[in-house]
Motif scaffolding. Structure first.
Motif, short mmCIF file in Angstrom:
data_model
loop_
_atom_site.label_atom_id
_atom_site.label_comp_id
_atom_site.label_asym_id
_atom_site.label_seq_id
_atom_site.Cartn_x
_atom_site.Cartn_y
_atom_site.Cartn_z
N UNK A 18 14.86 -46.03 65.57
CA UNK A 18 15.62 -47.09 66.23
C UNK A 18 16.63 -46.49 67.21
N UNK A 19 17.30 -45.41 66.79
CA UNK A 19 18.25 -44.75 67.70
C UNK A 19 17.52 -44.22 68.93
N UNK A 20 16.34 -43.66 68.73
CA UNK A 20 15.55 -43.16 69.86
C UNK A 20 15.16 -44.29 70.81
N UNK A 21 14.74 -45.42 70.27
CA UNK A 21 14.35 -46.56 71.10
C UNK A 21 15.54 -47.12 71.88
N UNK A 22 16.74 -47.03 71.29
CA UNK A 22 17.91 -47.62 71.95
C UNK A 22 18.29 -46.89 73.23
N UNK A 23 17.78 -45.67 73.43
CA UNK A 23 18.08 -44.92 74.65
C UNK A 23 16.92 -44.95 75.66
N UNK A 24 15.99 -45.87 75.45
CA UNK A 24 14.82 -45.91 76.32
C UNK A 24 14.54 -47.34 76.77
N UNK A 25 13.86 -47.45 77.89
CA UNK A 25 13.38 -48.75 78.35
C UNK A 25 12.03 -49.01 77.68
N UNK B 283 2.28 -51.08 74.92
CA UNK B 283 0.83 -50.96 75.10
C UNK B 283 0.45 -49.57 75.59
N UNK B 284 1.20 -49.06 76.56
CA UNK B 284 0.86 -47.76 77.13
C UNK B 284 1.31 -46.59 76.27
N UNK B 285 2.34 -46.80 75.44
CA UNK B 285 2.85 -45.72 74.62
C UNK B 285 3.80 -44.80 75.34
N UNK B 286 4.12 -45.09 76.60
CA UNK B 286 5.04 -44.28 77.40
C UNK B 286 6.28 -45.09 77.72
N UNK B 287 7.42 -44.42 77.71
CA UNK B 287 8.68 -45.10 77.98
C UNK B 287 9.59 -44.18 78.77
N UNK B 288 10.52 -44.75 79.50
CA UNK B 288 11.45 -44.00 80.33
C UNK B 288 12.81 -43.91 79.64
N UNK B 289 13.43 -42.74 79.74
CA UNK B 289 14.75 -42.53 79.17
C UNK B 289 15.79 -43.15 80.11
N UNK C 190 19.21 -43.48 79.02
CA UNK C 190 20.54 -43.09 78.58
C UNK C 190 21.26 -44.21 77.85
N UNK C 191 22.50 -44.45 78.24
CA UNK C 191 23.31 -45.47 77.58
C UNK C 191 23.23 -46.81 78.27
N UNK C 192 22.20 -47.03 79.09
CA UNK C 192 22.10 -48.29 79.84
C UNK C 192 21.99 -49.49 78.90
N UNK C 193 21.22 -49.37 77.82
CA UNK C 193 21.09 -50.49 76.88
C UNK C 193 22.43 -50.81 76.23
N UNK C 194 23.20 -49.78 75.89
CA UNK C 194 24.50 -50.01 75.26
C UNK C 194 25.49 -50.61 76.26
N UNK C 195 25.43 -50.20 77.53
CA UNK C 195 26.30 -50.80 78.53
C UNK C 195 25.96 -52.27 78.75
N UNK C 196 24.64 -52.56 78.78
CA UNK C 196 24.23 -53.96 78.91
C UNK C 196 24.69 -54.79 77.73
N UNK D 292 17.13 -54.52 71.74
CA UNK D 292 17.15 -54.93 70.34
C UNK D 292 17.52 -53.78 69.41
N UNK D 293 17.03 -52.58 69.72
CA UNK D 293 17.40 -51.41 68.92
C UNK D 293 18.87 -51.07 69.08
N UNK D 294 19.40 -51.26 70.28
CA UNK D 294 20.83 -51.01 70.50
C UNK D 294 21.68 -51.97 69.67
#
Length: 334
Positions: free
Chosen positions: A66-73, A80-86, A88-94, A305-307
């Motif tokens: 969950x912590x790993x997901x919270x730092x990714x889009x 579906x693709x299994x790939x995600x972009x890092x 940073x703290x954008x989710x926490x700022x949002x 959601x993870x954030x």
């Protein structure tokens, strides 16, 4: 009988006694002794290793995920693709700049938890004091009855309370209609934020007070009667006897039930999500736990959601640490 001495042993001086014989040192001297002590110190950890491994797999790995997901889009496309972009703290700022967090979700979570914890502890303690005055056979019968409420699943209990407060055919609605307090069309209790969380509080307290009652009762049965008798002779009333005699002895018990109740009530999910309006994103009824679920699975925004879930975990950890520090500090001052 006197102590027999060998042929080459001198008689002890008058007024002296023979001390115990020194313990034989293990073979190998000091190094072997240190090795033995290390083995004894490591033995408890060796016995706990299987349980710690299971806990790590079941709890720590999902938490790290969950912590790993919270730092990714991470949305439906990334799922579906299994790939995600890092990001940073954008989710926490949002999250921290979203007015919904502070006006609705955080307020609902904290206010509901405080009211539910206090109500659960008070009701559970009063029931425990009542049970302590009953005879053993009657006490067993009453405890068996109240434990049914604690054993009832949260889903079943929630639907029971939804039926009680149903808009038209609920027990409360029919009683108020018969008394002329509301219109024949009924009243939607779940559309009002205060009534919504009032019903949720009744649900949570009903399911949680048996645990507190049984736990506090177990502690009450260990309080010596002499303390209460001495306080009664000194003229102390019921409240003073409880506060100055019973509560100090049961302080560790109250610490445990308070911490557990706080954790359970802060992360309440089914009692909110299943009620009408409790699963609608953007409504005034969501708490942090339900909001994290709705953002993840209804809006397919798993990063945000993870954030939210991480924020809820940190909030729980902070409340628990602060309460335990205050409790232990009071014990040190005594």
């Amino acid at each position: 009988m006197g102590t027999q001495l060998g042929p080459h042993t001198r008689d002890p001086e008058p007024g002296t006694t023979l001390g115990p014989e020194p313990r034989p040192r293990p073979p190998g001297g000091r190094g072997a002794l240190l090795t033995m002590r290390r083995r004894r110190a490591l033995l408890p950890w060796a016995l706990l290793t299987p349980a710690l491994v299971v806990i790590g797999l079941l709890l720590l790995f999902p938490l790290a995920r969950i912590v790993w997901l919270s730092f990714r889009e991470y949305g439906l496309r990334e799922l579906v693709s299994g790939e995600s972009a890092f990001v940073g703290a954008a989710n926490y700022l949002t999250l921290l700049t979203d007015p919904y967090l502070w006006r609705v979700a955080m307020f609902n979570t904290v206010a509901f938890a405080l009211v539910a914890v206090v109500a659960t502890l008070v009701l559970g303690t009063l029931v425990a004091l009542l049970l302590s005055t009953l005879r053993p056979v009657t006490r067993v019968a009453v405890v068996s009855c109240i434990m049914v409420a604690w054993a009832m699943p949260a889903v079943s209990g929630t639907y029971v309370w939804m039926w009680i407060f149903d808009v038209e055919n609920g027990v409360v609605a029919r009683a108020l209609m018969a008394a002329g307090a509301i219109d024949p069309g009924g009243y939607n209790w779940f559309a009002d934020r205060l009534f919504f969380y009032g019903i949720a509080t009744l649900n949570v307290v009903h399911g949680g007070f048996p645990f507190v009652a049984v736990t506090v009762l177990a502690g009450l049965l260990t309080v010596p009667r002499e303390l209460h008798e001495a306080a009664l002779i000194d003229g102390a009333g019921a409240w003073k006897r409880f506060w100055h005699v019973t509560f100090p002895v049961l302080r560790p018990v109250f610490a445990v039930v308070t911490v557990l109740s706080t954790i359970w009530d802060f992360k309440v999910f089914a009692q909110i999500y299943l009620m009408p309006g409790g699963d609608v994103g953007g409504s005034q009824m969501l708490n942090l736990g339900v909001w994290a679920y709705v953002r993840s699975f209804s809006h397919n925004d798993y990063g945000l959601g993870s954030a939210i879930a991480v924020l809820l975990s940190l909030l729980l950890l902070g409340v628990t640490v602060v309460y335990l520090r205050v409790l232990f500090r009071e014990d040190e001052l005594r």
